[in-house]
Design a protein around this motif. Structure first.
Motif, mmCIF file in Angstrom:
data_model
loop_
_atom_site.group_PDB
_atom_site.id
_atom_site.type_symbol
_atom_site.label_atom_id
_atom_site.label_comp_id
_atom_site.label_asym_id
_atom_site.label_seq_id
_atom_site.Cartn_x
_atom_site.Cartn_y
_atom_site.Cartn_z
ATOM 1 N N MET A 95 -2.469 13.814 33.528
ATOM 2 C CA MET A 95 -2.944 13.451 34.864
ATOM 3 C C MET A 95 -2.916 11.948 35.099
ATOM 4 O O MET A 95 -3.053 11.151 34.175
ATOM 5 N N THR A 96 -2.744 11.608 36.359
ATOM 6 C CA THR A 96 -2.935 10.217 36.755
ATOM 7 C C THR A 96 -3.429 10.185 38.191
ATOM 8 O O THR A 96 -3.373 11.191 38.898
ATOM 9 N N SER A 97 -3.934 9.030 38.597
ATOM 10 C CA SER A 97 -4.411 8.879 39.973
ATOM 11 C C SER A 97 -3.433 8.040 40.764
ATOM 12 O O SER A 97 -2.847 7.093 40.239
ATOM 13 N N LYS A 98 -3.255 8.406 42.022
ATOM 14 C CA LYS A 98 -2.365 7.626 42.877
ATOM 15 C C LYS A 98 -3.099 6.548 43.656
ATOM 16 O O LYS A 98 -2.475 5.738 44.339
ATOM 17 N N ASP A 99 -4.426 6.538 43.574
ATOM 18 C CA ASP A 99 -5.150 5.519 44.335
ATOM 19 C C ASP A 99 -6.359 4.959 43.585
ATOM 20 O O ASP A 99 -6.258 3.919 42.961
ATOM 21 N N VAL A 100 -7.473 5.651 43.626
ATOM 22 C CA VAL A 100 -8.697 5.118 43.031
ATOM 23 C C VAL A 100 -9.094 5.975 41.822
ATOM 24 O O VAL A 100 -8.402 6.933 41.482
ATOM 25 N N VAL A 101 -10.200 5.623 41.199
ATOM 26 C CA VAL A 101 -10.673 6.397 40.050
ATOM 27 C C VAL A 101 -11.231 7.729 40.522
ATOM 28 O O VAL A 101 -12.068 7.779 41.432
ATOM 29 N N HIS A 102 -10.731 8.809 39.938
ATOM 30 C CA HIS A 102 -11.252 10.142 40.214
ATOM 31 C C HIS A 102 -11.751 10.760 38.918
ATOM 32 O O HIS A 102 -11.487 10.256 37.826
ATOM 33 N N GLY A 103 -12.449 11.863 39.074
ATOM 34 C CA GLY A 103 -12.899 12.610 37.903
ATOM 35 C C GLY A 103 -12.264 13.981 37.896
ATOM 36 O O GLY A 103 -11.841 14.497 38.929
ATOM 37 N N PHE A 104 -12.179 14.554 36.704
ATOM 38 C CA PHE A 104 -11.634 15.904 36.556
ATOM 39 C C PHE A 104 -12.613 16.672 35.684
ATOM 40 O O PHE A 104 -12.615 16.548 34.459
ATOM 41 N N GLN A 105 -13.483 17.420 36.339
ATOM 42 C CA GLN A 105 -14.492 18.160 35.606
ATOM 43 C C GLN A 105 -14.341 19.641 35.936
ATOM 44 O O GLN A 105 -14.265 20.016 37.099
ATOM 45 N N VAL A 106 -14.257 20.454 34.898
ATOM 46 C CA VAL A 106 -14.097 21.886 35.108
ATOM 47 C C VAL A 106 -15.391 22.579 34.703
ATOM 48 O O VAL A 106 -15.806 22.503 33.535
ATOM 49 N N ALA A 107 -16.017 23.224 35.674
ATOM 50 C CA ALA A 107 -17.300 23.886 35.435
ATOM 51 C C ALA A 107 -17.161 24.939 34.340
ATOM 52 O O ALA A 107 -16.126 25.595 34.217
ATOM 53 N N ASN A 108 -18.186 25.075 33.534
ATOM 54 C CA ASN A 108 -18.263 26.055 32.440
ATOM 55 C C ASN A 108 -17.279 25.798 31.302
ATOM 56 O O ASN A 108 -16.965 26.692 30.526
ATOM 57 N N THR A 109 -16.767 24.581 31.213
ATOM 58 C CA THR A 109 -15.927 24.193 30.073
ATOM 59 C C THR A 109 -16.375 22.791 29.633
ATOM 60 O O THR A 109 -17.233 22.189 30.272
ATOM 61 N N ASN A 110 -15.757 22.311 28.556
ATOM 62 C CA ASN A 110 -16.037 20.942 28.118
ATOM 63 C C ASN A 110 -15.134 19.937 28.798
ATOM 64 O O ASN A 110 -15.157 18.761 28.472
ATOM 65 N N LEU A 111 -14.297 20.418 29.702
ATOM 66 C CA LEU A 111 -13.332 19.533 30.342
ATOM 67 C C LEU A 111 -14.037 18.572 31.277
ATOM 68 O O LEU A 111 -14.667 18.983 32.240
ATOM 69 N N ASN A 112 -13.895 17.314 30.975
ATOM 70 C CA ASN A 112 -14.511 16.286 31.811
ATOM 71 C C ASN A 112 -13.793 14.988 31.512
ATOM 72 O O ASN A 112 -13.938 14.437 30.431
ATOM 73 N N ALA A 113 -12.981 14.532 32.432
ATOM 74 C CA ALA A 113 -12.200 13.336 32.161
ATOM 75 C C ALA A 113 -12.211 12.409 33.364
ATOM 76 O O ALA A 113 -12.399 12.834 34.500
ATOM 77 N N MET A 114 -12.019 11.145 33.071
ATOM 78 C CA MET A 114 -11.876 10.155 34.125
ATOM 79 C C MET A 114 -10.386 9.926 34.324
ATOM 80 O O MET A 114 -9.648 9.788 33.353
ATOM 81 N N VAL A 115 -9.960 9.946 35.567
ATOM 82 C CA VAL A 115 -8.534 9.753 35.850
ATOM 83 C C VAL A 115 -8.388 8.481 36.669
ATOM 84 O O VAL A 115 -8.867 8.395 37.801
ATOM 85 N N MET A 116 -7.731 7.495 36.049
ATOM 86 C CA MET A 116 -7.675 6.170 36.660
ATOM 87 C C MET A 116 -6.263 5.830 37.113
ATOM 88 O O MET A 116 -5.299 6.215 36.450
ATOM 89 N N PRO A 117 -6.157 5.081 38.209
ATOM 90 C CA PRO A 117 -4.818 4.625 38.604
ATOM 91 C C PRO A 117 -4.271 3.688 37.530
ATOM 92 O O PRO A 117 -5.008 2.877 36.978
ATOM 93 N N GLY A 118 -2.996 3.830 37.228
ATOM 94 C CA GLY A 118 -2.382 2.978 36.220
ATOM 95 C C GLY A 118 -2.459 3.536 34.813
ATOM 96 O O GLY A 118 -1.878 2.982 33.892
#
Ligand code: CUA
Length: 155
Positions: A95-118
């Motif tokens: 994953m990557t971001s096309k603009d600002v910092v976003h988050g990627f969190q999936v409920a009921n899993t351990n998935l939780n990541a910060m997705v930053m431009p660049g």
């Protein structure tokens, strides 16, 4: 100007403490690589659409129970959205971001990541339990942040 001895001692102590903190932080950040481990690969955020693999975001089967999802995040959406995988699949997210910092969190899993431009974020998750998993952006990214969501359906 004359300084009292105790003033000099305190000045020396506080300076010493700042140096120690800086050394510890620097050591942790560089020597131990305690910085965000998934943010080592970089990308020009202006050219995401032209840069492989992000020129073709989507889901691809790469093994018997293995999928690769190449995803871009932008205000205020996930591309691709509404992913579907069979139960028992291992999914590698790139994953990557096309603009600002976003988050990627999936409920009921351990998935939780910060997705930053660049930067390119890579995480892997196995989805065993069938169901519809809510995907949320958990980094404030602007006026539409509250509605930035999608789903992963495990069938
Ligand atoms: Cu994207 Cu909050």
């Amino acid at each position: 100007m004359k300084m009292h001895l105790d003033e000099k001692i305190w000045l020396g102590l506080s300076f010493g403490m700042i140096m120690i903190f800086m050394l510890i932080t620097g050591y942790q950040g560089f020597a131990l690589e305690m910085g965000p481990p998934s943010h080592k690969e970089t990308i020009d955020p202006q050219k995401v659409d032209q840069t492989a693999p992000f020129d073709q975001p989507g889901i691809k089967q790469i093994g018997e129970n293995e999928y690769e999802v190449v995803m871009t995040l932008q205000i205020f959406s996930f591309n691709p959205a509404n992913i579907e995988v069979p139960a028992g699949s291992t999914v590698h997210f790139t994953m990557t971001s096309k603009d600002v910092v976003h988050g990627f969190q999936v409920a009921n899993t351990n998935l939780n990541a910060m997705v930053m431009p660049g930067h390119i974020t890579k995480i892997t998750q196995k989805f065993d339990k069938p169901g519809k998993y809510l995907v949320l952006c958990n980094e404030y990214c602007g006026a539409g942040h509250q509605v930035m969501s999608t789903t992963i359906t495990v069938k």
